[in-house]
Design a protein around this motif. Structure first.
Motif, mmCIF file in Angstrom:
data_model
loop_
_atom_site.group_PDB
_atom_site.id
_atom_site.type_symbol
_atom_site.label_atom_id
_atom_site.label_comp_id
_atom_site.label_asym_id
_atom_site.label_seq_id
_atom_site.Cartn_x
_atom_site.Cartn_y
_atom_site.Cartn_z
ATOM 1 N N ASP A 38 -5.888 18.654 -4.325
ATOM 2 C CA ASP A 38 -6.877 19.542 -3.884
ATOM 3 C C ASP A 38 -6.556 20.133 -2.353
ATOM 4 O OD1 ASP A 38 -7.043 17.161 -2.201
ATOM 5 O OD2 ASP A 38 -9.436 17.268 -2.564
ATOM 6 N N ARG A 39 -5.587 19.509 -1.746
ATOM 7 C CA ARG A 39 -5.010 19.938 -0.286
ATOM 8 C C ARG A 39 -3.663 19.531 -0.052
ATOM 9 N NH1 ARG A 39 -7.819 17.475 4.964
ATOM 10 N NH2 ARG A 39 -6.007 18.036 5.601
ATOM 11 N N VAL A 40 -3.063 19.981 0.891
ATOM 12 C CA VAL A 40 -1.861 19.526 1.288
ATOM 13 C C VAL A 40 -1.796 18.090 2.017
ATOM 14 C CG1 VAL A 40 0.079 19.818 2.888
ATOM 15 C CG2 VAL A 40 -0.874 21.888 1.938
ATOM 16 N N LYS A 41 -1.246 17.148 1.261
ATOM 17 C CA LYS A 41 -1.363 15.825 1.687
ATOM 18 C C LYS A 41 -0.030 15.171 1.090
ATOM 19 C CE LYS A 41 -4.481 14.519 -1.876
ATOM 20 N NZ LYS A 41 -5.826 14.044 -2.265
ATOM 21 N N LEU A 42 0.061 14.033 1.413
ATOM 22 C CA LEU A 42 0.799 12.746 0.820
ATOM 23 C C LEU A 42 0.210 11.705 0.240
ATOM 24 C CD1 LEU A 42 3.940 11.849 0.471
ATOM 25 C CD2 LEU A 42 3.703 10.785 2.445
ATOM 26 N N HIS A 43 0.434 11.654 -0.908
ATOM 27 C CA HIS A 43 -0.201 10.274 -1.580
ATOM 28 C C HIS A 43 1.072 9.179 -1.444
ATOM 29 C CE1 HIS A 43 -2.602 7.554 -3.682
ATOM 30 N NE2 HIS A 43 -1.549 7.318 -4.428
ATOM 31 N N PHE A 44 0.543 8.070 -0.589
ATOM 32 C CA PHE A 44 1.693 7.168 -0.630
ATOM 33 C C PHE A 44 1.151 5.680 -1.289
ATOM 34 C CE2 PHE A 44 3.569 3.835 2.280
ATOM 35 C CZ PHE A 44 4.887 3.650 1.861
ATOM 36 N N GLU A 45 2.001 5.257 -1.847
ATOM 37 C CA GLU A 45 1.584 3.974 -2.545
ATOM 38 C C GLU A 45 2.944 2.850 -2.234
ATOM 39 O OE1 GLU A 45 0.637 4.092 -6.870
ATOM 40 O OE2 GLU A 45 -0.778 5.423 -6.251
ATOM 41 N N ILE A 46 2.641 1.552 -2.082
ATOM 42 C CA ILE A 46 3.590 0.545 -1.947
ATOM 43 C C ILE A 46 3.130 -0.336 -3.329
ATOM 44 C CG2 ILE A 46 4.197 -1.551 -1.058
ATOM 45 C CD1 ILE A 46 4.110 -0.017 1.880
ATOM 46 N N ARG A 47 4.109 -0.649 -4.185
ATOM 47 C CA ARG A 47 3.726 -1.554 -5.258
ATOM 48 C C ARG A 47 4.662 -2.971 -5.027
ATOM 49 N NH1 ARG A 47 1.141 0.309 -9.917
ATOM 50 N NH2 ARG A 47 0.088 2.486 -9.048
ATOM 51 N N LYS A 48 4.156 -3.953 -5.113
ATOM 52 C CA LYS A 48 4.533 -5.474 -4.997
ATOM 53 C C LYS A 48 4.417 -6.197 -6.401
ATOM 54 C CE LYS A 48 4.342 -9.712 -2.240
ATOM 55 N NZ LYS A 48 3.926 -10.137 -1.243
ATOM 56 N N ASN A 49 5.658 -6.322 -6.919
ATOM 57 C CA ASN A 49 5.743 -6.995 -8.228
ATOM 58 C C ASN A 49 5.201 -5.955 -9.284
ATOM 59 O OD1 ASN A 49 7.514 -8.819 -7.376
ATOM 60 N ND2 ASN A 49 5.653 -10.172 -6.487
ATOM 61 N N GLY A 50 5.090 -4.832 -9.118
ATOM 62 C CA GLY A 50 4.403 -3.818 -9.829
ATOM 63 C C GLY A 50 3.066 -3.515 -9.743
ATOM 64 N N THR A 51 2.250 -4.001 -8.847
ATOM 65 C CA THR A 51 0.918 -4.059 -8.673
ATOM 66 C C THR A 51 0.665 -3.341 -7.178
ATOM 67 O OG1 THR A 51 0.378 -6.004 -9.485
ATOM 68 C CG2 THR A 51 -1.440 -5.214 -8.357
ATOM 69 N N ALA A 52 -0.063 -2.305 -7.251
ATOM 70 C CA ALA A 52 -0.293 -1.394 -6.124
ATOM 71 C C ALA A 52 -1.094 -2.424 -4.987
ATOM 72 C CB ALA A 52 -1.343 -0.325 -6.425
ATOM 73 N N VAL A 53 -0.466 -2.584 -3.764
ATOM 74 C CA VAL A 53 -1.208 -3.079 -2.557
ATOM 75 C C VAL A 53 -1.329 -2.058 -1.664
ATOM 76 C CG1 VAL A 53 0.204 -5.153 -3.118
ATOM 77 C CG2 VAL A 53 1.325 -3.599 -1.742
ATOM 78 N N ASN A 54 -2.291 -2.593 -0.641
ATOM 79 C CA ASN A 54 -2.864 -1.725 0.597
ATOM 80 C C ASN A 54 -1.599 -1.511 1.294
ATOM 81 O OD1 ASN A 54 -4.023 -0.819 2.643
ATOM 82 N ND2 ASN A 54 -5.373 -2.458 3.133
ATOM 83 N N PRO A 55 -1.154 -0.376 1.592
ATOM 84 C CA PRO A 55 0.229 -0.217 2.234
ATOM 85 C C PRO A 55 -0.154 -0.345 3.576
ATOM 86 C CG PRO A 55 -0.595 1.895 1.007
ATOM 87 C CD PRO A 55 -1.533 0.884 0.967
ATOM 88 N N GLU A 56 -1.256 -0.355 4.332
ATOM 89 C CA GLU A 56 -1.433 -0.704 5.688
ATOM 90 C C GLU A 56 -0.978 -1.771 6.490
ATOM 91 O OE1 GLU A 56 -5.115 2.522 6.752
ATOM 92 O OE2 GLU A 56 -5.717 0.669 5.542
ATOM 93 N N PRO A 57 -1.200 -3.074 5.878
ATOM 94 C CA PRO A 57 -0.538 -4.082 6.454
ATOM 95 C C PRO A 57 0.970 -4.277 6.461
ATOM 96 C CG PRO A 57 -2.422 -4.674 4.961
ATOM 97 C CD PRO A 57 -2.004 -3.145 4.628
ATOM 98 N N TYR A 58 1.644 -3.324 5.521
ATOM 99 C CA TYR A 58 2.915 -3.392 5.481
ATOM 100 C C TYR A 58 3.318 -2.215 6.545
ATOM 101 C CZ TYR A 58 2.461 -6.168 1.244
ATOM 102 O OH TYR A 58 2.358 -7.083 0.408
ATOM 103 N N LEU A 59 2.729 -1.246 6.749
ATOM 104 C CA LEU A 59 3.047 -0.352 7.730
ATOM 105 C C LEU A 59 3.015 -0.836 9.208
ATOM 106 C CD1 LEU A 59 1.661 3.149 5.990
ATOM 107 C CD2 LEU A 59 4.039 1.952 6.013
ATOM 108 N N SER A 60 2.104 -1.738 9.278
ATOM 109 C CA SER A 60 1.804 -2.201 10.734
ATOM 110 C C SER A 60 2.541 -3.265 10.990
ATOM 111 C CB SER A 60 0.346 -2.612 10.747
ATOM 112 O OG SER A 60 0.192 -3.847 9.999
ATOM 113 N N GLY A 61 3.308 -4.131 9.921
ATOM 114 C CA GLY A 61 4.178 -5.101 10.136
ATOM 115 C C GLY A 61 3.235 -6.530 10.091
ATOM 116 N N ALA A 62 1.988 -6.733 9.627
ATOM 117 C CA ALA A 62 1.190 -7.574 9.611
ATOM 118 C C ALA A 62 1.567 -8.316 8.052
ATOM 119 C CB ALA A 62 -0.080 -7.072 9.294
ATOM 120 N N ALA A 63 2.357 -7.535 7.122
ATOM 121 C CA ALA A 63 2.689 -8.058 5.783
ATOM 122 C C ALA A 63 4.078 -7.708 5.639
ATOM 123 C CB ALA A 63 1.579 -7.847 4.629
ATOM 124 N N ARG A 64 4.653 -8.483 4.871
ATOM 125 C CA ARG A 64 6.243 -8.131 4.498
ATOM 126 C C ARG A 64 6.090 -8.791 2.929
ATOM 127 N NH1 ARG A 64 10.325 -8.588 9.265
ATOM 128 N NH2 ARG A 64 9.209 -7.140 10.585
#
Length: 172
Positions: A146-172
């Motif tokens: 509906d507008r200019v944007k990037l939809h970004f996903e991280i999948r861990k073992n095939g399952t979508a996970v919340n990207p924010e902890p990975y981007l902040s370094g809180a999760a790996r």
């Protein structure tokens, strides 16, 4: 017995829709170890390198991961803004066949993690290309959005996970 997936069968599976993306993620993140022959010992497992992720675009977060309606982050930007690889990896999919994702890139980082980058107006990488963290892979757009944007996903073992902890370094 190990499995390999041919590129034509991968493309066919991806045309199937969102369920195919989850199935592909699961297959791409899963490997099987061959059974040793008689009199041979099983190979010892080597520790899997952990992926360290960076934010793929600098814009404000428009929508956060909720696990149901949104399987990732929506990041604001302007048409043509660079989209960068969140981590080192190999491009395993480039295309626009998945309804709701527009022009998309999927990168396999290791046997555990994939990342997906959707709604691009232009893609500057090819399938099987090795990319480095921070490398431009696409230009932001609004393909199937509906507008200019990037939809970004991280999948861990095939399952979508919340990207924010990975981007902040809180999760790996």
């Amino acid at each position: 017995m190990s499995r390999s997936i041919s590129l034509p069968s991968l493309r066919f599976a991806l045309r199937g829709g969102l369920a195919a993306l989850a199935a592909f993620g699961l297959l791409a993140c899963t490997t099987t170890t061959p059974t040793p022959g008689p009199g041979k010992s099983a190979p010892t497992a080597t520790p899997q390198a952990k992926a360290t992720f960076i934010r793929p675009a600098p814009g404000a977060t428009l929508a956060r991961f909720d696990g149901n309606r949104n399987k990732g982050l929506d990041i604001a930007g302007n048409a043509g803004d660079p989209v960068i690889a969140a981590a080192d990896g190999r491009v395993v999919f480039v295309g626009g066949q998945l309804r709701g994702y527009g022009n998309m890139v999927i990168i396999k980082h290791n046997e555990t993690f994939l990342s997906a980058y959707a709604h691009n107006q232009a893609i500057v990488v090819k399938e099987n290309q090795i990319v480095r963290q921070g490398q431009k892979i696409a230009e932001m757009g609004q393909s199937d959005a509906d507008r200019v944007k990037l939809h970004f996903e991280i999948r861990k073992n095939g399952t979508a996970v919340n990207p924010e902890p990975y981007l902040s370094g809180a999760a790996r």
